[in-house]
Design an enzyme around this catalytic site. Structure first.
Site, PDB file in Angstrom:
ATOM      1  N   TYR A  55       0.874  -1.175   0.110  1.00  0.00           N
ATOM      2  CA  TYR A  55       0.116  -0.005   0.221  1.00  0.00           C
ATOM      3  C   TYR A  55       0.967   1.350  -0.037  1.00  0.00           C
ATOM      4  O   TYR A  55       0.480   2.370  -0.556  1.00  0.00           O
ATOM      5  CB  TYR A  55      -0.876   0.167   1.189  1.00  0.00           C
ATOM      6  CG  TYR A  55      -1.889  -0.977   1.402  1.00  0.00           C
ATOM      7  CD1 TYR A  55      -3.055  -1.069  -0.115  1.00  0.00           C
ATOM      8  CD2 TYR A  55      -2.439  -1.751   2.404  1.00  0.00           C
ATOM      9  CE1 TYR A  55      -4.037  -1.661   0.126  1.00  0.00           C
ATOM     10  CE2 TYR A  55      -3.130  -2.677   2.216  1.00  0.00           C
ATOM     11  CZ  TYR A  55      -4.132  -2.698   1.241  1.00  0.00           C
ATOM     12  OH  TYR A  55      -5.426  -3.376   1.006  1.00  0.00           O
ATOM     13  N   GLU A 151      13.809  15.236   2.177  1.00  0.00           N
ATOM     14  CA  GLU A 151      14.641  13.882   2.065  1.00  0.00           C
ATOM     15  C   GLU A 151      15.580  13.810   0.879  1.00  0.00           C
ATOM     16  O   GLU A 151      16.458  13.109   0.695  1.00  0.00           O
ATOM     17  CB  GLU A 151      14.024  12.681   2.256  1.00  0.00           C
ATOM     18  CG  GLU A 151      12.814  12.472   1.549  1.00  0.00           C
ATOM     19  CD  GLU A 151      12.052  11.347   1.966  1.00  0.00           C
ATOM     20  OE1 GLU A 151      12.002  10.930   3.275  1.00  0.00           O
ATOM     21  OE2 GLU A 151      11.067  10.935   1.260  1.00  0.00           O
ATOM     22  N   LYS A 225       6.464  28.717 -23.986  1.00  0.00           N
ATOM     23  CA  LYS A 225       6.423  29.479 -22.790  1.00  0.00           C
ATOM     24  C   LYS A 225       7.339  28.854 -21.730  1.00  0.00           C
ATOM     25  O   LYS A 225       7.940  29.526 -21.046  1.00  0.00           O
ATOM     26  CB  LYS A 225       4.927  29.533 -22.330  1.00  0.00           C
ATOM     27  CG  LYS A 225       4.865  30.553 -21.170  1.00  0.00           C
ATOM     28  CD  LYS A 225       3.167  30.654 -20.688  1.00  0.00           C
ATOM     29  CE  LYS A 225       2.924  31.242 -19.445  1.00  0.00           C
ATOM     30  NZ  LYS A 225       1.757  31.222 -19.086  1.00  0.00           N
ATOM     31  N   GLY A 356       1.544 -13.028  -1.897  1.00  0.00           N
ATOM     32  CA  GLY A 356       1.257 -12.311  -0.718  1.00  0.00           C
ATOM     33  C   GLY A 356       1.793 -12.923   0.699  1.00  0.00           C
ATOM     34  O   GLY A 356       2.382 -13.868   0.511  1.00  0.00           O
ATOM     35  N   CYS A 383       3.453 -18.090  -6.412  1.00  0.00           N
ATOM     36  CA  CYS A 383       3.932 -18.014  -5.133  1.00  0.00           C
ATOM     37  C   CYS A 383       2.922 -18.541  -4.121  1.00  0.00           C
ATOM     38  O   CYS A 383       2.667 -19.392  -3.980  1.00  0.00           O
ATOM     39  CB  CYS A 383       4.562 -16.658  -4.892  1.00  0.00           C
ATOM     40  SG  CYS A 383       5.930 -16.808  -3.658  1.00  0.00           S
ATOM     41  N   HIS A 509       8.081 -16.289  -9.235  1.00  0.00           N
ATOM     42  CA  HIS A 509       7.202 -15.164  -9.575  1.00  0.00           C
ATOM     43  C   HIS A 509       7.497 -14.870 -11.111  1.00  0.00           C
ATOM     44  O   HIS A 509       8.603 -14.310 -11.723  1.00  0.00           O
ATOM     45  CB  HIS A 509       7.602 -13.920  -8.848  1.00  0.00           C
ATOM     46  CG  HIS A 509       6.992 -13.759  -7.600  1.00  0.00           C
ATOM     47  ND1 HIS A 509       5.900 -13.242  -7.294  1.00  0.00           N
ATOM     48  CD2 HIS A 509       7.708 -14.411  -6.479  1.00  0.00           C
ATOM     49  CE1 HIS A 509       5.627 -13.505  -6.102  1.00  0.00           C
ATOM     50  NE2 HIS A 509       6.672 -14.037  -5.459  1.00  0.00           N
ATOM     51  N   GLU A 511       6.080 -13.225 -13.386  1.00  0.00           N
ATOM     52  CA  GLU A 511       5.649 -12.052 -13.900  1.00  0.00           C
ATOM     53  C   GLU A 511       6.657 -11.070 -13.988  1.00  0.00           C
ATOM     54  O   GLU A 511       6.719 -10.360 -14.834  1.00  0.00           O
ATOM     55  CB  GLU A 511       4.771 -11.430 -13.025  1.00  0.00           C
ATOM     56  CG  GLU A 511       4.984 -10.964 -11.397  1.00  0.00           C
ATOM     57  CD  GLU A 511       4.904 -12.241 -10.520  1.00  0.00           C
ATOM     58  OE1 GLU A 511       4.824 -13.207 -10.841  1.00  0.00           O
ATOM     59  OE2 GLU A 511       4.721 -11.908  -9.451  1.00  0.00           O
TER      60      GLU A 511
END
Ligand code: GLN
Length: 538
Positions: A55, A151, A225, A356, A383, A509, A511
């Site tokens: 997230y 940062e 511009k 996950g 996975c 994985h 992907e």
């Protein structure tokens, strides 16, 4: 010849596609026969994104060498078709970690450790490492965040210093900004761009090129511009309107003349004529009307599509090759679990359960796997998606009612997924999973074998748990095929259901290795099975 550097900074707001722009420019340079290496600098304090929630950060992209990196590395690999390494991504956390460790060892005895020069020197050392490691003609280096962030200041200061050290003729700054659209007056505004360039100049960096991102067509006089107010050449302001087709961006950049302009500034010669044949085919295929198919992606971070960036792209690549228009139905696994309503799965032609961590939503994913198995809907498990497919099989085919992964239920009497042996003594969470490229042998005559058309593969991993070998025979006797194993035979890498059109899942994985012009075999196999399934349904 000296390595050239192109630094990308962001202005106005983040998430305007700085990474994609840099990656696409990389492609146009590669098309000219130049070698490029990439780097992403992340100014946050985490050591890497591996321990951050999707997230917060979107997907964690895993490299061959096991580095857990920013998802922009995925864009770079897909657009430029390269394999990046650990040196291609670092964070403020890594930089501070290095300096503080040295300080504790006494390397600076007597000295005061400061942002300038200690932190900036370490940043410069790490930027130079890409050139040393990959020896490219050009390093494309993107600074995460937006100019003005507290940062990111040490990073920008380091790049300013580096420009003087390696010679101004060897460095370009490309500033990617956003033009907001005012609905009431129907106009695009350049003021925020002017402010962000002013902020950049106040720390000593004048951009050489400004890429003006927008959702609306940008008139040439607006670019002029920006050129006037921001003190850059007119030719150096390139509008980049949001494209429906991601993989069109290299073609759009080519049309804008930017790649040749960049070579001119860097005093580099093109080594070959660009050939975009494959890219044009991709764009044509995207724009062609195709029969629609619907794929359910059952995950726990579906509110943020970036959390599944590579899965989404891998679906697109395979769908193009299979000649269908794939739309994704984002299904929240926790909602599936709560409502116990599988109606939404009724209308889909294929189901993906992606990776996950943690137990939230796992029961919903198990329900989806069961639905796919019983209704013979094509299923691809990635996975965690493989682990849950095995748990579902154990519960509902083998009759082990409380079968589970010891990740979710420590007291299960059937831990069909269990912690890998070498993970048992690990206490640190960061960077300690089984990470990166590992080999796998494919069993002939299986669905995995017909997808891959080869026996030996190497794929990228990111997991702690594995299939528990105690249960292999039970599973095999009941119709599960372990079609991919580690070369020593000890780790299950691919599982599939024998009497099912395509229920295939991998511990790795896939992907991460899919390319727009080279879809991943397991995704292509999945899409081909979907085409067959959809034919029967419609
Ligand atoms: N949580 C599982 C494990 O660590 C799966 C990880 C994943 O899906 N990347 O093994």
């Amino acid at each position: 010849m000296a390595t050239k550097y192109i630094f990308f900074t962001g202005g106005v707001v983040s998430s305007v596609g700085k990474g994609v722009t840099a990656a696409a420019l990389g492609r146009t340079l590669k098309e000219r026969g130049l070698t490029v290496a990439v780097q992403k600098l992340d100014p946050y304090i985490n050591v890497d994104p591996g321990t951050m929630s999707p997230y917060q950060h979107g997907e964690v992209f895993v490299l061959d060498d096991g580095a857990e990196t920013d998802l922009d590395l995925g864009h770079y690999e897909r657009f430029i078709d390269i394999r990046a390494t650990r040196v291609s991504n670092f964070t403020a956390g890594q930089v501070y970690n290095e300096i503080i460790t040295k300080e504790r060892k006494g390397d600076y005895l007597g000295g005061t450790i400061q942002v300038i020069p200690h932190i900036t020197n370490e940043i410069k050392r790490r930027v130079a490492l890409v050139a040393e490691t990959h020896k490219p003609d050009i390093v494309l280096c993107e600074v995460g965040g937006t100019v003005g962030d507290i940062e990111s200041q040490p990073f920008l200061e380091s790049l300013r210093q580096l420009r003087n050290e390696v010679g101004r003729e060897n460095v370009l700054f490309v500033h990617v900004t956003w033009l907001p659209y005012i609905g009431a007056t129907h106009e695009l505004k350049t003021k925020p761009t002017q402010h962000s360039v002013a902020a950049l100049r106040s720390i000593g960096i004048s951009p050489n090129i400004i890429i003006a991102r927008s959702d609306h067509p940008v008139a040439r006089d607006l670019c002029d511009k920006i050129a006037l107010f921001c003190d850059v050449d007119k030719a150096a302001v390139v509008p980049m309107v949001t494209s429906k087709v991601l993989y069109e961006i290299p073609l759009l950049l080519e049309k804008s003349g930017l790649p040749d302009y960049v070579l001119g500034l860097l005093k580099l010669e093109s080594r070959q004529k660009p050939n975009y044949g494959e890219w044009e085919t991709i764009v044509q295929r995207v724009n062609m009307p195709k029969p629609p198919v619907k794929i359910a992606l059952v995950g726990k971070y579906v509110e943020l599509e970036d959390a599944y960036m590579s899965v989404r792209e891998a679906i697109k690549h395979a769908a193009l090759e299979a000649g269908v228009e794939a739309s994704i139905e984002w299904i929240h696994s926790a909602e599936l679990e709560r409502d116990k309503n599988l109606d939404r799965l009724n209308a889909v032609d294929g189901i993906i359960v992606p990776g996950g961590f943690g137990s939230r939503g796992t029961e919903g994913k198990i329900m989806a796997a069961r639905y796919a198995r019983e209704n013979k809907i094509p299923y691809l498990g990635l996975c965690l998606g493989m682990q849950l497919m095995c748990i579902e099989f154990a519960r509902n085919v083998l009759g082990f009612a409380d079968a589970n992964s010891s990740e979710f239920d420590r007291s299960t009497s059937h831990p069909v997924i269990d912690l890998m042996n070498d993970q048992r003594s690990i206490t640190d969470m960061g960077g300690t999973m089984r990470l990166g490229l590992y080999p796998c042998e494919i069993k002939p005559g299986t669905k995995a074998a017909s997808a891959y058309q080869t026996q030996h593969i190497d794929e990228r991993h990111r997991h702690r748990w594995e299939f528990n070998n105690k249960y292999r025979e039970d599973f095999e006797n009941a119709g599960m095929v372990f079609s991919g194993l580690s070369p020593d035979g000890k780790l299950v890498e691919i599982s599939e259901i024998r009497d099912h059109p395509y229920m295939v899942a991998s511990q790795f994985h896939p992907e991460f290795l899919s390319r727009p012009n080279r879809p991943h075999p397991l995704f292509l196999g999945f899409l081909r099975a979907i085409v067959e399934y959809a034919k029967q349904q419609h």
